[in-house]
Structures are given as structure tokens and as C-alpha cells.
Design a protein around this motif. Structure first.
Motif, PDB file in Angstrom:
ATOM      1  N   ASP A  10      71.999  30.023   3.018  1.00  0.00           N
ATOM      2  CA  ASP A  10      72.324  30.584   1.702  1.00  0.00           C
ATOM      3  C   ASP A  10      73.289  29.676   0.953  1.00  0.00           C
ATOM      4  O   ASP A  10      73.123  29.424  -0.239  1.00  0.00           O
ATOM      5  CB  ASP A  10      72.941  31.984   1.834  1.00  0.00           C
ATOM      6  N   LEU A  11      74.287  29.178   1.649  1.00  0.00           N
ATOM      7  CA  LEU A  11      75.270  28.284   1.018  1.00  0.00           C
ATOM      8  C   LEU A  11      74.623  26.988   0.573  1.00  0.00           C
ATOM      9  O   LEU A  11      74.913  26.481  -0.515  1.00  0.00           O
ATOM     10  CB  LEU A  11      76.425  28.012   1.976  1.00  0.00           C
ATOM     11  N   ALA A  12      73.736  26.456   1.401  1.00  0.00           N
ATOM     12  CA  ALA A  12      73.036  25.225   1.031  1.00  0.00           C
ATOM     13  C   ALA A  12      72.165  25.453  -0.196  1.00  0.00           C
ATOM     14  O   ALA A  12      72.097  24.604  -1.093  1.00  0.00           O
ATOM     15  CB  ALA A  12      72.194  24.718   2.204  1.00  0.00           C
ATOM     16  N   ARG A  13      71.507  26.596  -0.253  1.00  0.00           N
ATOM     17  CA  ARG A  13      70.660  26.927  -1.403  1.00  0.00           C
ATOM     18  C   ARG A  13      71.512  27.101  -2.666  1.00  0.00           C
ATOM     19  O   ARG A  13      71.154  26.604  -3.735  1.00  0.00           O
ATOM     20  CB  ARG A  13      69.843  28.184  -1.118  1.00  0.00           C
ATOM     21  N   ILE A  14      72.655  27.751  -2.548  1.00  0.00           N
ATOM     22  CA  ILE A  14      73.549  27.934  -3.697  1.00  0.00           C
ATOM     23  C   ILE A  14      74.053  26.577  -4.189  1.00  0.00           C
ATOM     24  O   ILE A  14      74.036  26.292  -5.392  1.00  0.00           O
ATOM     25  CB  ILE A  14      74.730  28.867  -3.323  1.00  0.00           C
ATOM     26  N   ALA A  15      74.497  25.735  -3.258  1.00  0.00           N
ATOM     27  CA  ALA A  15      75.009  24.411  -3.646  1.00  0.00           C
ATOM     28  C   ALA A  15      73.921  23.579  -4.308  1.00  0.00           C
ATOM     29  O   ALA A  15      74.167  22.925  -5.333  1.00  0.00           O
ATOM     30  CB  ALA A  15      75.563  23.692  -2.419  1.00  0.00           C
ATOM     31  N   SER A  16      72.736  23.608  -3.755  1.00  0.00           N
ATOM     32  CA  SER A  16      71.622  22.848  -4.322  1.00  0.00           C
ATOM     33  C   SER A  16      71.246  23.355  -5.711  1.00  0.00           C
ATOM     34  O   SER A  16      71.026  22.571  -6.638  1.00  0.00           O
ATOM     35  CB  SER A  16      70.418  22.925  -3.382  1.00  0.00           C
ATOM     36  N   HIS A  17      71.191  24.673  -5.846  1.00  0.00           N
ATOM     37  CA  HIS A  17      70.851  25.294  -7.128  1.00  0.00           C
ATOM     38  C   HIS A  17      71.911  24.942  -8.183  1.00  0.00           C
ATOM     39  O   HIS A  17      71.574  24.589  -9.318  1.00  0.00           O
ATOM     40  CB  HIS A  17      70.741  26.797  -6.937  1.00  0.00           C
ATOM     41  N   ALA A  18      73.177  25.013  -7.805  1.00  0.00           N
ATOM     42  CA  ALA A  18      74.255  24.684  -8.750  1.00  0.00           C
ATOM     43  C   ALA A  18      74.186  23.217  -9.155  1.00  0.00           C
ATOM     44  O   ALA A  18      74.352  22.885 -10.339  1.00  0.00           O
ATOM     45  CB  ALA A  18      75.612  25.004  -8.129  1.00  0.00           C
TER      46      ALA A  18
END
Length: 150
Positions: A10-18
Motif C-alpha cells: 500500500d505504501l509503495a502504491r501511494i508513493a508511486s501514485h504521488a
């Protein structure tokens, strides 16, 4: 409280999305049109929603969370806040752009006075707000505190 390590995807997805959203805002100016700006607002809102869902997943079921748990929740809350504020800045850019178009249409002749900040300044502000999100995600993943820049 669930182990933050289990939230790594989830954190990786959030960082990538941001990072992707920030890049899109930095590269593409306001001349891309209203539909693109509306899509970017939706992206920022989705990012905030993802962060808030992570916050709920990590929230303790007890009334006395430990200091490390509180720090973790603080970081996730900061991610959600940054994404929500970015969405608000983008909505302000949209509103200002429409307002400026309305002023230009009303001024059939003569000089048009546009008020500031410009839509691009709102977009730049949104991109700035997104800058901290990947570092916050990395800090959570590595269990390191992040010192606020603001």
C-alpha cells in the motif's frame, strides 16, 4: 495494530501514485484543458482516499496506542492531508481558470484584469504538497521518523 511492514504494498502504491501525479503536474501546464485538470483532481482525491483507508487499517483497536504507533498514524495522516490539500489546490486552479475565462469573455474590448494567484500557481502548489508523500511512505516502511518541512 497491524504490522506496518504488511502495509508495504500500500505504501509503495501511494508513493508511486504521488510521484506520478507530481510529475504530471510539473510537466503538463494548464493548457492541457479542463478535463485533464479534473482528472488530476480525481487522482489526488483517490490518493487521499487510499491513505485514509490505510490509516483506518493501521488504527489501533485499543484506546491507548503506543508512541511508535502514534508516530506511524501521524505519518499516514500527513500523507492523507497532503493529498487532500493537493486536491483542494487543483480545484482552486480549476475555479480560477474558469473565473479568468469568464472575465475575458465579459471584456469584449479593452484590457482584462486577471486576479492572482494564477491557475498554474495553484497547480505548482499542489505539486509541492505531493513532494513529501514518497519520503513519508519510505520512512514508514523503514520505521524512521520524518521531520516536517513545513
Amino acid at each position: 495494530m497491524p504490522d506496518p511492514a504488511t502495509q508495504a504494498p500500500d505504501l509503495a502504491r501511494i508513493a508511486s501514485h504521488a510521484s506520478s501525479l507530481r510529475h504530471a503536474l510539473r510537466v503538463h501546464s494548464t493548457d492541457r484543458g479542463v478535463s485533464t485538470l479534473v482528472a488530476r483532481i480525481a487522482d489526488a482525491q483517490q490518493l487521499a482516499d487510499t491513505a485514509l483507508r490505510l490509516f483506518l487499517a493501521l488504527s489501533p483497536q485499543t484506546s491507548r496506542p503506543s508512541p511508535p504507533d502514534l508516530l506511524l498514524l501521524h505519518h499516514v495522516a500527513r500523507i492523507a492531508k497532503a493529498a487532500q490539500n493537493a486536491a483542494a489546490e487543483l480545484a482552486a486552479a480549476l475555479a480560477r481558470g474558469v473565473e479568468n475565462q469568464h472575465r475575458q469573455a465579459d471584456a469584449a474590448s479593452g484590457r482584462v484584469v486577471l486576479i492572482g494567484p494564477t491557475p498554474q500557481q495553484f497547480i505548482d502548489s499542489a505539486a509541492d504538497l505531493l513532494d513529501d508523500i514518497p519520503a513519508l511512505c519510505q520512512a514508514i516502511s523503514h520505521d524512521r521518523p520524518v521531520v516536517p518541512r513545513h
